[in-house]
Enzyme design. Structure first.
Site, short mmCIF file in Angstrom:
data_model
loop_
_atom_site.label_atom_id
_atom_site.label_comp_id
_atom_site.label_asym_id
_atom_site.label_seq_id
_atom_site.Cartn_x
_atom_site.Cartn_y
_atom_site.Cartn_z
N HIS A 34 0.82 -1.20 0.00
CA HIS A 34 0.00 0.00 0.00
C HIS A 34 0.86 1.26 0.00
CE1 HIS A 34 -4.00 -1.62 0.22
NE2 HIS A 34 -3.74 -2.33 1.31
N CYS A 40 -0.09 2.57 -4.58
CA CYS A 40 -0.91 3.73 -4.89
C CYS A 40 -0.14 5.02 -4.62
CB CYS A 40 -2.18 3.73 -4.03
SG CYS A 40 -3.28 2.33 -4.31
#
Length: 404
Positions: A207, A263
């Protein structure tokens, strides 16, 4: 006089007082041990010959700065204790002994048998895959990404396996789990003692996020971050820290590639230039140097980063590309471009990665990591990610050959 020993030490000009004091103490210890004389006097003179107060760690051989009057030093990287009471033994590692204190297990104590990796290996890599298993943030493809990247580096680009540090939740060694502390230590190890000709790689799959910029060095007003396994309790790793750790110290002649599958990762290394490329392959380098004048480049080395998406986009976890198992879309497309011979230049590599992801994306098979983050599961949905290329200096992307 004959009953005294006089030590003549050649020192460089402007040597700090604490270094002079340290030399004095070590000279005293040496004479007391070897000749049992009383405290000698010290004569100082300046010379152009440098005398650095450094020792090598007895375990990982990293250079360590010797504190004044110290008789031992603990390596911040591998936790090994190096004894320095006798200055004559400083450059040599301690012999193995049953009485020698054993270092704690760490990412720098490699498990495979055989000799340890060279302190200045020609190729070195840190590979980090975070799956956040058994949490609402769980990802399916990140450990696959890490394993695939290691296979690629070892078998295609001849990286020595002992010179690759793997940080995943599959590791049993607690120092090889992708926690914030371990990732920080691994990044320091990656650039420690690098020399001209070295090739370094940092791969991260997990992430990523953003937070408000607090020092005015971001064009969009947000810092990009990586989320270690324990980010909820220990916090995220901010792009400012990543830049300061592996970008700014990089010396001339050393090349670092970062492959960041997360991301909001477009400028996660805070590199000065972003390659803005359209769907026809036309590009221009955008200047992302901070308006404050803060230096975000290297100390002469070269850094090139491929990231999964732009700062305002999300990356994807998908089985649509491999058709077999879940992977990060960016990592898979990166490896696929190399395997299919599409990575002849950096421009061709970027175009191939974008084309592969766009082809799958148009079929609606890619799962957004942001959707997974919010829902705690894998839901179908289209991603709008476009891999990005950033660098410390602009270059002709269609003429510069790609190599690791």
């Amino acid at each position: 006089t004959p009953s005294q020993s006089r030590v003549i030490v050649e020192l460089p000009p402007h040597l700090p007082f604490h270094s002079i004091f340290s030399l004095y103490i070590l000279s005293i210890i040496n004479l007391l041990i070897t000749k049992q004389h009383h405290i000698p006097s010290l004569s100082l003179s300046t010379s152009s010959t440098p005398m650095l107060m450094q020792v090598n760690c007895s375990n990982c051989h990293a250079p360590l700065q010797l504190p004044p009057a110290a008789n031992s030093i603990c390596c911040v990287l591998c936790q090994a204790i190096t004894l320095i009471a006798d200055p004559r033994s400083l450059p040599l590692p301690l012999p193995s002994s049953s009485h020698q204190q054993q270092p704690l297990p760490s990412p720098y104590n490699h498990a495979p048998p055989g000799p340890p990796p060279q302190a200045h290996g020609r190729k070195r890599a840190v590979i980090c895959g975070v799956s956040y298993k058994n949490t609402q943030y769980e990802l399916n493809g990140c450990i696959n990404d890490a394993n695939c990247m290691k296979f690629l580096l070892v078998n295609r680009f001849m990286f020595p396996e002992p010179s690759i540090i793997m940080l995943t939740e599959e590791e049993t060694d607690p120092y090889k789990r992708p926690t914030k502390r371990n990732i920080r230590m691994a990044l320091r190890w990656l650039v420690q003692g690098c020399q001209p000709g070295d090739s370094l790689v940092f791969h991260y799959s997990g992430h990523g996020s953003q937070q408000k910029d607090d020092n005015g060095d971001e064009v969009d007003g947000y810092d990009e971050t990586l989320c270690p396994l324990d980010f909820e309790s220990q916090g995220m790793i901010v792009d400012d820290e990543i830049n300061a750790t592996i970008v700014r110290p990089l010396p001339c002649g050393v090349k670092l590639h970062a492959i960041i599958d997360a991301c909001h990762s477009g400028t996660v290394l805070d590199l000065p230039y972003l390659c803005k490329m359209d769907r026809k392959g036309r590009y221009v380098w955008e200047d992302h140097r901070p308006r404050s004048g803060m230096w975000k480049g290297t100390n002469g080395g070269e850094v090139i980063s491929f990231s999964g998406c732009a700062d305002d986009q999300t990356s994807a976890d998908t089985s649509a590309l491999s058709k077999i198992t879940s992977t990060g879309a960016m990592t898979y497309s990166f490896i696929q471009a190399i395997e299919y011979g599409q990575a002849t230049t950096y421009g061709n590599m970027l175009n191939a990665m974008r084309s592969n992801i766009r082809h799958v994306d148009e079929g609606g098979f890619v799962t957004s990591l942001l959707t997974m983050l919010l829902t705690g599961g894998s839901l179908g949905g289209r991603s709008r990610q476009e891999p990005q290329l950033t660098a410390t200096e602009p270059f002709d992307v269609y003429n510069k050959p790609f190599s690791l």
